[in-house]
Motif scaffolding. Structure first.
Motif, PDB file in Angstrom:
ATOM      1  N   UNK A 184     -38.123 -70.769   5.378  1.00 36.65           N
ATOM      2  CA  UNK A 184     -36.835 -70.410   4.781  1.00 36.65           C
ATOM      3  C   UNK A 184     -36.942 -70.503   3.264  1.00 36.65           C
ATOM      4  N   UNK A 185     -36.265 -69.587   2.559  1.00 39.65           N
ATOM      5  CA  UNK A 185     -36.401 -69.524   1.110  1.00 39.65           C
ATOM      6  C   UNK A 185     -35.042 -69.349   0.447  1.00 39.65           C
ATOM      7  N   UNK A 186     -34.991 -69.691  -0.825  1.00 41.75           N
ATOM      8  CA  UNK A 186     -33.779 -69.489  -1.644  1.00 41.75           C
ATOM      9  C   UNK A 186     -34.194 -68.772  -2.920  1.00 41.75           C
ATOM     10  N   UNK A 187     -33.407 -67.787  -3.320  1.00 42.81           N
ATOM     11  CA  UNK A 187     -33.706 -67.071  -4.562  1.00 42.81           C
ATOM     12  C   UNK A 187     -32.512 -67.172  -5.505  1.00 42.81           C
ATOM     13  N   UNK A 212     -34.781 -65.870   5.758  1.00 42.59           N
ATOM     14  CA  UNK A 212     -35.831 -66.057   6.766  1.00 42.59           C
ATOM     15  C   UNK A 212     -37.071 -65.241   6.391  1.00 42.59           C
ATOM     16  N   UNK A 213     -38.187 -65.872   6.160  1.00 47.78           N
ATOM     17  CA  UNK A 213     -39.408 -65.171   5.742  1.00 47.78           C
ATOM     18  C   UNK A 213     -39.170 -64.443   4.441  1.00 47.78           C
ATOM     19  N   UNK A 214     -39.594 -63.176   4.383  1.00 48.05           N
ATOM     20  CA  UNK A 214     -39.342 -62.434   3.140  1.00 48.05           C
ATOM     21  C   UNK A 214     -38.291 -61.342   3.329  1.00 48.05           C
ATOM     22  N   UNK A 215     -37.430 -61.499   4.305  1.00 49.89           N
ATOM     23  CA  UNK A 215     -36.341 -60.533   4.515  1.00 49.89           C
ATOM     24  C   UNK A 215     -35.137 -60.949   3.672  1.00 49.89           C
ATOM     25  N   UNK A 216     -35.135 -60.518   2.434  1.00 52.03           N
ATOM     26  CA  UNK A 216     -34.071 -60.938   1.518  1.00 52.03           C
ATOM     27  C   UNK A 216     -32.712 -60.434   2.002  1.00 52.03           C
ATOM     28  N   UNK A 217     -32.702 -59.264   2.679  1.00 56.30           N
ATOM     29  CA  UNK A 217     -31.426 -58.685   3.146  1.00 56.30           C
ATOM     30  C   UNK A 217     -30.769 -59.583   4.196  1.00 56.30           C
ATOM     31  N   UNK A 239     -33.590 -63.806 -18.315  1.00 57.72           N
ATOM     32  CA  UNK A 239     -33.008 -63.770 -16.973  1.00 57.72           C
ATOM     33  C   UNK A 239     -34.109 -64.202 -16.017  1.00 57.72           C
ATOM     34  N   UNK A 240     -33.904 -65.360 -15.391  1.00 53.62           N
ATOM     35  CA  UNK A 240     -35.006 -66.026 -14.696  1.00 53.62           C
ATOM     36  C   UNK A 240     -34.778 -66.034 -13.179  1.00 53.62           C
ATOM     37  N   UNK A 241     -35.754 -65.491 -12.462  1.00 55.17           N
ATOM     38  CA  UNK A 241     -35.743 -65.558 -10.998  1.00 55.17           C
ATOM     39  C   UNK A 241     -36.547 -66.781 -10.591  1.00 55.17           C
ATOM     40  N   UNK A 242     -35.961 -67.622  -9.743  1.00 60.34           N
ATOM     41  CA  UNK A 242     -36.726 -68.745  -9.202  1.00 60.34           C
ATOM     42  C   UNK A 242     -36.635 -68.710  -7.687  1.00 60.34           C
ATOM     43  N   UNK A 243     -37.797 -68.777  -7.070  1.00 58.88           N
ATOM     44  CA  UNK A 243     -37.871 -68.787  -5.614  1.00 58.88           C
ATOM     45  C   UNK A 243     -38.154 -70.224  -5.167  1.00 58.88           C
ATOM     46  N   UNK A 244     -37.260 -70.762  -4.337  1.00 60.30           N
ATOM     47  CA  UNK A 244     -37.445 -72.122  -3.825  1.00 60.30           C
ATOM     48  C   UNK A 244     -37.863 -72.037  -2.362  1.00 60.30           C
ATOM     49  N   UNK A 245     -38.764 -72.910  -1.978  1.00 59.15           N
ATOM     50  CA  UNK A 245     -39.110 -73.019  -0.562  1.00 59.15           C
ATOM     51  C   UNK A 245     -38.235 -74.106   0.050  1.00 59.15           C
ATOM     52  N   UNK A 274     -28.248 -78.573  -9.997  1.00 58.22           N
ATOM     53  CA  UNK A 274     -28.445 -77.984  -8.663  1.00 58.22           C
ATOM     54  C   UNK A 274     -29.700 -78.560  -8.011  1.00 58.22           C
ATOM     55  N   UNK A 275     -30.774 -78.619  -8.782  1.00 54.23           N
ATOM     56  CA  UNK A 275     -32.037 -79.105  -8.226  1.00 54.23           C
ATOM     57  C   UNK A 275     -31.998 -80.619  -7.991  1.00 54.23           C
ATOM     58  N   UNK A 276     -31.278 -81.310  -8.830  1.00 53.81           N
ATOM     59  CA  UNK A 276     -31.179 -82.770  -8.686  1.00 53.81           C
ATOM     60  C   UNK A 276     -30.553 -83.144  -7.341  1.00 53.81           C
ATOM     61  N   UNK A 277     -29.527 -82.371  -6.943  1.00 50.24           N
ATOM     62  CA  UNK A 277     -28.845 -82.657  -5.677  1.00 50.24           C
ATOM     63  C   UNK A 277     -29.741 -82.301  -4.483  1.00 50.24           C
ATOM     64  N   UNK A 278     -30.425 -81.154  -4.588  1.00 47.75           N
ATOM     65  CA  UNK A 278     -31.141 -80.634  -3.418  1.00 47.75           C
ATOM     66  C   UNK A 278     -32.652 -80.797  -3.501  1.00 47.75           C
ATOM     67  N   UNK A 279     -33.125 -81.722  -4.326  1.00 47.46           N
ATOM     68  CA  UNK A 279     -34.577 -81.773  -4.557  1.00 47.46           C
ATOM     69  C   UNK A 279     -35.381 -82.183  -3.322  1.00 47.46           C
ATOM     70  N   UNK A 280     -34.740 -82.848  -2.349  1.00 42.98           N
ATOM     71  CA  UNK A 280     -35.479 -83.224  -1.149  1.00 42.98           C
ATOM     72  C   UNK A 280     -35.730 -82.025  -0.235  1.00 42.98           C
ATOM     73  N   UNK A 281     -34.856 -81.032  -0.331  1.00 42.13           N
ATOM     74  CA  UNK A 281     -34.962 -79.890   0.578  1.00 42.13           C
ATOM     75  C   UNK A 281     -35.592 -78.663  -0.080  1.00 42.13           C
ATOM     76  N   UNK A 282     -35.593 -78.595  -1.401  1.00 38.59           N
ATOM     77  CA  UNK A 282     -36.094 -77.398  -2.084  1.00 38.59           C
ATOM     78  C   UNK A 282     -37.337 -77.719  -2.914  1.00 38.59           C
ATOM     79  N   UNK A 283     -38.265 -76.769  -2.946  1.00 37.91           N
ATOM     80  CA  UNK A 283     -39.437 -76.890  -3.813  1.00 37.91           C
ATOM     81  C   UNK A 283     -39.603 -75.572  -4.559  1.00 37.91           C
TER      82      UNK A 283
END
Lengths: 403, 182
Positions: A184-187, A212-217, A239-245, A274-283
């Motif tokens: 699972x990913x977050x963009x 889910x996977x790389x299906x951004x839609x 303008x920065x894109x960051x992909x989190x796992x 945002x990252x401080x709150x969710x740092x255990x779940x996101x990389x």
């Protein structure tokens, strides 16, 4: 020298008068401080001022670990390829005739898995990306991100700092990356440079969670896409894109915004919080960013979409240095000297009044002088006034501020 | 954060405040002072500080970004340096992605291809104008071929001058680079 002067002085002159003479004397050249070879150079001094204590200012890697590769196996494979290259007569012929052109697309592809994470991290550091998004943390983007804006027939890819104009980025871009199907990913797309009211905050332009996977839609749209809108005069915005796992499915309802979300305060975002709150779940694992600056299409965007007047800014240069006013400004032209200390608005007003004197509402303005310096001065005119007249005829100096 | 004063952009006075009073209606307020935190923004707008140096300085001290070429026993490395941050970008024939396709890592073809790869990376990173103080002895040299490949790749090897705000008493007002639109 001092002694000889003393003999000429009246014996009753007190010591202070003599010391006054002494101070006027020059005793040759004195070197202030240490000589050039011994003293620190400017470069050394600057380095010293930039020094940061590593015990306090250390940075933390928050990214994915590097992939494990067997060094010996990799070396064997590489040596095999190189041997093949050396034994290739066709390649030798092309190289020796200076016509060998390597495939740049292949270089990009190969470096994506080898040197690109380091190279993207370095250039992102140069553009202050980690500093403004994560504070003292950084990461190596281990997942190569491919982002392409489709503008008309052109495909505009996002790399790390290339420029894409707002009218080329009206629609959401196409995203692709390689990953497992079950992951699972977050963009997130943010702009740390463009906040209208708080300078430490960002605007989130796009936020998709639980991809889910790389299906951004198929991901959950938390905040809908909004095109870049850098105001006129403010320069280039990152303008920065960051992909989190994601480690697991995350509940983003706190960040959810319904509809197109055109009320900009609702888009206020801070990656750090945002990252401080969710740092255990996101990389953080993928990074790409582009620059965008004002273009003419934005006027309509501000008026029609954001329903606000278009803000226009101008860079505020530091005021020029003017030395302190003196009681007796000797050997200084009085007009130039006084102009330095007058209110510039008053000076501009005078220039404007002078100009308006010759403006007629119904007649066309007189043609510009063909030879402005070859004009006859009628009667006696003081030299300072002559200079002023010449300057206004030639359009030199302060007259330019009202034109 | 970097110094704010140099990156502060103030609303043009001539526009007046009333213009923005109406923006409060939709909730999209705009403050009087806008801050762009991008550390490269002023350099891109050509108003950022560029070291002036001294008039007796040797060549290669006045730049925002400059190109350097390092030649070692076996490999060639091209480096982009920033005057404050040091090395920011590099391409080398010792990299596997480049070496893999070359016959030799230090011949003319290697130099030309290194130039092409470097230009490609510069365009990816938005470094379109880079100062270059390398003066090759003859145009047939490897180094000259390298520089030509970089220029053909779309990178200009000449940096623009820094725009300095004219003082009120200066005779002319030079054109503001950020107001020029094609």
């Amino acid at each position: 020298m001092a002694l000889t002067i003393r003999t000429f002085l009246h014996p009753k002159l007190n010591n202070s008068a003599i010391s006054c003479f002494k101070e006027a004397l020059r005793h040759g050249h004195h070197l202030r401080g240490k000589p050039p070879g011994v003293a620190k150079s400017l470069e050394q001094k600057l380095e010293e001022s930039r020094y940061k204590d590593p015990a306090l200012h250390y940075r933390v890697d928050i990214g994915l670990p590097p992939p494990k590769v067997s060094r010996s196996q990799q070396l064997q494979e590489r040596l095999k390829v190189l041997k093949g290259q050396k034994a290739n007569p066709a390649l030798e012929k092309v190289a020796r005739s200076k016509e060998l052109l390597i495939n740049l697309e292949e270089v990009r592809k190969d470096s994506a898995t080898t040197s690109a994470p380091i190279f993207i991290k370095n250039i992102a550091d140069h553009y202050g990306v980690f500093e403004h998004l994560f504070g003292d943390a950084y990461f190596y983007p281990r997942v190569p991100l491919s982002i392409v804006y489709e503008s008309g027939e052109l495909d505009l890819p996002v790399f790390c700092g290339n420029t894409i104009k707002p009218n080329e980025a009206k629609g959401a871009p196409k995203i692709s990356y390689d990953c497992d199907k079950d992951s699972l990913w977050t963009l997130v797309l943010t702009n740390p440079d463009g906040h209208f009211t708080e300078k430490d905050k960002e605007y989130v332009h796009w936020f998709i969670g639980n991809i889910p996977g790389n299906n951004v839609e198929q991901g959950e749209t938390i905040v809908q896409y909004l095109q870049p809108f850098p105001p006129k005069g403010t320069g280039y915005h990152r303008h920065i894109f960051i992909l989190y796992k994601q480690e697991k499915k995350v509940d983003f309802s706190k960040y959810k915004k319904n509809g197109p979300c055109l009320n900009l305060p609702d888009r206020t975002f801070s990656t750090y919080d945002f990252y401080r709150v969710l740092q255990d779940d996101l990389t953080p694992s993928g990074l790409a960013f582009f620059h965008s600056d004002w273009d003419t299409s934005l006027k309509e965007f501000y008026h029609q979409t954001l329903e606000m007047k278009e803000p226009i800014f101008e860079y505020d240069f530091p005021p020029p240095y003017v030395r302190k006013q003196e009681w007796f400004p000797l050997r200084k032209p009085f007009n130039l000297y006084m102009d330095k200390y007058r209110d510039p608005k008053q000076i501009n007003k005078e220039f404007l009044m002078r100009k308006m004197k010759h403006v007629h509402p119904f007649k066309e303005p007189p043609p510009p002088l063909p030879y402005p310096n070859a004009q006859y001065f009628d009667g006696y005119i003081p030299s300072w006034l002559k200079l002023e007249k010449r300057k206004s005829r030639l359009r030199w100096g302060r007259i330019n501020d009202i034109e | 954060m970097n110094t704010i004063s140099s990156k502060t952009i103030r609303l043009a006075e001539k526009l007046g405040i009333s213009r923005f009073a109406s923006t409060a209606v939709s909730g999209n307020e705009v403050s009087q002072v806008f801050t762009n935190r991008n550390p490269r923004n002023l350099e891109k707008m050509r108003i950022g500080y560029k070291p002036d140096g001294f008039h007796v300085d040797s060549l290669g001290k006045r730049y925002w970004h400059k190109l350097e070429l390092k030649v070692t026993g076996r490999y060639v490395t091209a480096i982009i340096k920033h005057f404050e941050n040091g090395e920011v970008l590099r391409a080398s024939t010792s990299e596997w992605a480049i070496k893999k396709q070359l016959y030799k890592t230090k011949d003319t073809s290697a130099y030309v291809n290194l130039g092409r790869v470097l230009a490609d990376r510069c365009l990816q990173c938005g470094l379109l104008e880079i100062g270059c103080f390398i003066q090759p002895a003859s145009p047939d040299q490897k180094v000259a071929q390298f520089l030509k490949a970089v220029e053909d790749g779309g990178v200009s090897l000449k940096e623009p001058e820094q725009y300095k705000a004219p003082r009120p008493s200066d005779p002319y007002r030079p054109e503001k680079p950020w107001e020029v639109t094609e």
